[in-house]
Design a protein around this motif. Structure first.
Motif, PDB file in Angstrom:
ATOM      1  N   PHE A 159       1.429   6.200  -8.391  1.00 35.67           N
ATOM      2  CA  PHE A 159       2.777   5.906  -7.886  1.00 35.67           C
ATOM      3  C   PHE A 159       3.306   7.031  -7.003  1.00 35.67           C
ATOM      4  CE2 PHE A 159       7.383   6.428  -8.315  1.00 35.67           C
ATOM      5  CZ  PHE A 159       7.823   5.194  -7.848  1.00 35.67           C
ATOM      6  N   VAL A 160       3.154   8.278  -7.416  1.00 37.59           N
ATOM      7  CA  VAL A 160       3.817   9.377  -6.714  1.00 37.59           C
ATOM      8  C   VAL A 160       3.022   9.931  -5.545  1.00 37.59           C
ATOM      9  CG1 VAL A 160       5.092  10.039  -8.780  1.00 37.59           C
ATOM     10  CG2 VAL A 160       2.896  11.145  -8.284  1.00 37.59           C
ATOM     11  N   ILE A 161       1.708   9.701  -5.518  1.00 37.22           N
ATOM     12  CA  ILE A 161       0.899  10.422  -4.530  1.00 37.22           C
ATOM     13  C   ILE A 161       1.222  10.022  -3.093  1.00 37.22           C
ATOM     14  CG2 ILE A 161      -1.024   8.777  -4.593  1.00 37.22           C
ATOM     15  CD1 ILE A 161      -2.861  11.306  -4.297  1.00 37.22           C
ATOM     16  N   GLY A 162       1.618   8.776  -2.886  1.00 34.47           N
ATOM     17  CA  GLY A 162       1.891   8.326  -1.525  1.00 34.47           C
ATOM     18  C   GLY A 162       3.183   8.872  -0.951  1.00 34.47           C
ATOM     19  N   HIS A 163       4.309   8.479  -1.546  1.00 34.81           N
ATOM     20  CA  HIS A 163       5.595   8.921  -0.996  1.00 34.81           C
ATOM     21  C   HIS A 163       5.861  10.397  -1.276  1.00 34.81           C
ATOM     22  CE1 HIS A 163       6.753   7.817  -5.181  1.00 34.81           C
ATOM     23  NE2 HIS A 163       7.603   8.826  -5.060  1.00 34.81           N
ATOM     24  N   GLY A 164       5.135  10.970  -2.255  1.00 35.63           N
ATOM     25  CA  GLY A 164       5.332  12.392  -2.562  1.00 35.63           C
ATOM     26  C   GLY A 164       5.016  13.305  -1.393  1.00 35.63           C
ATOM     27  N   ALA A 165       4.116  12.889  -0.511  1.00 34.65           N
ATOM     28  CA  ALA A 165       3.777  13.718   0.646  1.00 34.65           C
ATOM     29  C   ALA A 165       5.018  14.033   1.468  1.00 34.65           C
ATOM     30  CB  ALA A 165       2.733  13.010   1.503  1.00 34.65           C
ATOM     31  N   PHE A 166       5.867  13.036   1.675  1.00 34.65           N
ATOM     32  CA  PHE A 166       7.081  13.222   2.470  1.00 34.65           C
ATOM     33  C   PHE A 166       8.239  13.746   1.621  1.00 34.65           C
ATOM     34  CE2 PHE A 166       4.576  10.156   4.823  1.00 34.65           C
ATOM     35  CZ  PHE A 166       4.686  10.616   6.127  1.00 34.65           C
ATOM     36  N   ALA A 168       9.782   2.297  -2.046  1.00 38.27           N
ATOM     37  CA  ALA A 168      10.314   0.964  -2.331  1.00 38.27           C
ATOM     38  C   ALA A 168       9.293  -0.140  -2.065  1.00 38.27           C
ATOM     39  CB  ALA A 168      11.570   0.722  -1.489  1.00 38.27           C
ATOM     40  N   TYR A 169       8.529   0.001  -0.988  1.00 39.71           N
ATOM     41  CA  TYR A 169       7.679  -1.099  -0.552  1.00 39.71           C
ATOM     42  C   TYR A 169       6.187  -0.917  -0.858  1.00 39.71           C
ATOM     43  CZ  TYR A 169      11.758  -2.779   1.986  1.00 39.71           C
ATOM     44  OH  TYR A 169      13.013  -3.254   2.314  1.00 39.71           O
ATOM     45  N   TRP A 170       5.780   0.288  -1.251  1.00 41.78           N
ATOM     46  CA  TRP A 170       4.354   0.517  -1.514  1.00 41.78           C
ATOM     47  C   TRP A 170       4.099   1.099  -2.898  1.00 41.78           C
ATOM     48  CZ3 TRP A 170      -0.526  -0.434  -0.674  1.00 41.78           C
ATOM     49  CH2 TRP A 170      -1.502   0.496  -1.047  1.00 41.78           C
ATOM     50  N   SER A 171       4.751   2.211  -3.219  1.00 44.22           N
ATOM     51  CA  SER A 171       4.430   2.933  -4.453  1.00 44.22           C
ATOM     52  C   SER A 171       4.633   2.089  -5.701  1.00 44.22           C
ATOM     53  CB  SER A 171       5.278   4.212  -4.547  1.00 44.22           C
ATOM     54  OG  SER A 171       4.991   5.088  -3.487  1.00 44.22           O
ATOM     55  N   SER A 172       5.687   1.263  -5.723  1.00 50.01           N
ATOM     56  CA  SER A 172       6.017   0.515  -6.937  1.00 50.01           C
ATOM     57  C   SER A 172       5.151  -0.736  -7.120  1.00 50.01           C
ATOM     58  CB  SER A 172       7.491   0.112  -6.915  1.00 50.01           C
ATOM     59  OG  SER A 172       7.760  -0.716  -5.785  1.00 50.01           O
ATOM     60  N   MET A 173       4.348  -1.093  -6.134  1.00 46.82           N
ATOM     61  CA  MET A 173       3.497  -2.277  -6.247  1.00 46.82           C
ATOM     62  C   MET A 173       2.363  -2.027  -7.250  1.00 46.82           C
ATOM     63  SD  MET A 173       4.754  -4.614  -4.203  1.00 46.82           S
ATOM     64  CE  MET A 173       6.343  -4.010  -4.804  1.00 46.82           C
ATOM     65  N   THR A 174       2.053  -3.040  -8.045  1.00 52.09           N
ATOM     66  CA  THR A 174       1.013  -2.894  -9.073  1.00 52.09           C
ATOM     67  C   THR A 174      -0.315  -3.517  -8.654  1.00 52.09           C
ATOM     68  OG1 THR A 174       1.829  -4.907 -10.149  1.00 52.09           O
ATOM     69  CG2 THR A 174       2.677  -2.804 -10.962  1.00 52.09           C
ATOM     70  N   ARG A 176       7.000  -3.675 -12.382  1.00 51.98           N
ATOM     71  CA  ARG A 176       7.120  -2.793 -11.226  1.00 51.98           C
ATOM     72  C   ARG A 176       7.101  -1.361 -11.729  1.00 51.98           C
ATOM     73  NH1 ARG A 176       9.737  -5.054  -6.787  1.00 51.98           N
ATOM     74  NH2 ARG A 176       9.340  -3.058  -5.759  1.00 51.98           N
ATOM     75  N   ILE A 177       6.177  -0.554 -11.248  1.00 52.23           N
ATOM     76  CA  ILE A 177       6.037   0.826 -11.698  1.00 52.23           C
ATOM     77  C   ILE A 177       7.090   1.695 -11.017  1.00 52.23           C
ATOM     78  CG2 ILE A 177       4.475   2.797 -11.817  1.00 52.23           C
ATOM     79  CD1 ILE A 177       3.684   0.403 -13.543  1.00 52.23           C
ATOM     80  N   GLY A 178       7.599   2.684 -11.797  1.00 55.42           N
ATOM     81  CA  GLY A 178       8.527   3.660 -11.229  1.00 55.42           C
ATOM     82  C   GLY A 178       9.970   3.224 -11.221  1.00 55.42           C
ATOM     83  N   LEU A 179      10.289   2.064 -11.833  1.00 55.84           N
ATOM     84  CA  LEU A 179      11.668   1.585 -11.886  1.00 55.84           C
ATOM     85  C   LEU A 179      12.159   1.622 -13.321  1.00 55.84           C
ATOM     86  CD1 LEU A 179      11.620  -1.565  -9.557  1.00 55.84           C
ATOM     87  CD2 LEU A 179      12.098   0.798  -8.959  1.00 55.84           C
TER      88      LEU A 179
END
Length: 326
Positions: free
Chosen positions: A223-230, A287-293, A152-155
């Protein structure tokens, strides 16, 4: 307790509740009469239950029953109004508020994103500069979190067995803690907000530059581009809210500092309400999108670009219809 004593003790409270009901029934919107109404309604229900239990006369029970029924109608009527007001704040009020404070938002963005970009470029050119901002232990932890071999990325390694739900809660608490720190420290004449905007920008930029140099960019950036927007936008807005408090103390104008701070706080607290919404969305995505590989990097970049465009469009265009209420 005898019925006569019970009535004497509570009659004045029942009369006040009946007066508040009459005011609320005549009003189409929330008013001063609605403050503390839920507590008074619960007390009426308690008195009704006691009257039933003690076998008081039907005259008293019926009167209390009538008050309780009217109170129930008003309670849920005004709760639905509060829900509508909250929805209108999300759809229109919050983005209009951000646009109204565009100077502070622009200054906060410059501090945060400017320091992030400059530090990222410096660390990319001078790799050892990372250790002036982040400790060697933290650097090692970051490398393990974005190792392409990780499940899992980012953990962090100790969190790899955590469920998505647990991580969602962790991200919310962690991110809101950072935002509140950035906001509340504005009470130090704005210096605290300035510090945390620069500190967070420098830290994130240093980590981004180092991981890109180390060859982990293929996992870090998707990993960061999605949730980083918010998440990153929320940090900027929290900084703007804190700077507004600080500016009220530095330059209160003709007002006393306490009054200027009180007025600024009304706006800042509303901004923080929107920040919490953004951070909740960011935590869900992390939690539900960014960490998925399993998604391909191109997919994550595409989703991330859409999310950044969505945030920008929401803040720039939502609520521009003049008759939409806050």
């Amino acid at each position: 307790m005898k019925q006569r004593q019970f009535e004497r003790r509570h009659q004045a409270g029942w009369a006040r509740f009946a007066e508040r009901l009459a005011l609320l029934e005549r009003s189409r919107h929330l008013s001063e009469a609605g403050k503390g109404f839920a507590e008074d309604y619960r007390q009426i229900c308690q008195h009704l239950a006691l009257a039933h239990e003690r076998g008081y006369s039907s005259h008293l029970v019926d009167a209390l029953q009538q008050l309780a029924m009217r109170g129930h109608q008003q309670l849920y009527r005004h709760r639905s109004q509060m829900g509508a007001q909250l929805l209108m704040f999300v759809l229109a009020g919050f983005p209009r508020l951000v646009r109204a404070e565009w100077r502070l938002v622009a200054f906060s963005s410059l501090l945060f994103f400017g320091s992030l970009l400059i530090m990222g470029l410096l660390v990319h050119g001078y790799p050892d500069l990372i250790y002036s901002v982040v400790s060697p232990a933290q650097v090692g932890e970051m490398e393990s979190m974005y190792d392409p071999a990780a499940r899992r990325i980012g953990l962090a390694p100790e969190r790899e067995s955590s469920t998505d739900g647990l991580m969602f809660g962790y991200y919310i608490m962690h991110n809101i803690g950072i935002a509140f720190q950035t906001f509340a420290s504005g009470l130090l004449f704005g210096l605290g907000s300035l510090f945390f905007l620069l500190f967070n920008g420098l830290t994130i930029g240093a980590v981004a530059g180092h991981l890109t140099n180390a060859g982990f960019g293929e996992t870090f950036w998707p990993f960061v581009i999605g949730h980083g927007a918010f998440e990153l936008t929320a940090i900027v807005l929290a900084g703007a809210a804190g700077l507004k408090l600080g500016w009220a103390l530095v330059a209160p104008g003709p007002l006393r500092r306490s009054e200027a701070l009180k007025r600024a706080a009304r706006t800042s607290v509303r901004l923080i309400g929107g920040v919490i919404l953004f951070l909740t969305i960011a935590a869900f995505l992390e939690a539900y999108w960014s960490s998925m590989t399993w998604p391909q990097p191109t997919t994550k970049y595409g989703v991330g670009a859409m999310l950044w465009a969505l945030v920008a469009a929401y803040l720039m265009f939502a609520g521009r219809i003049t008759h939409a209420p806050d």
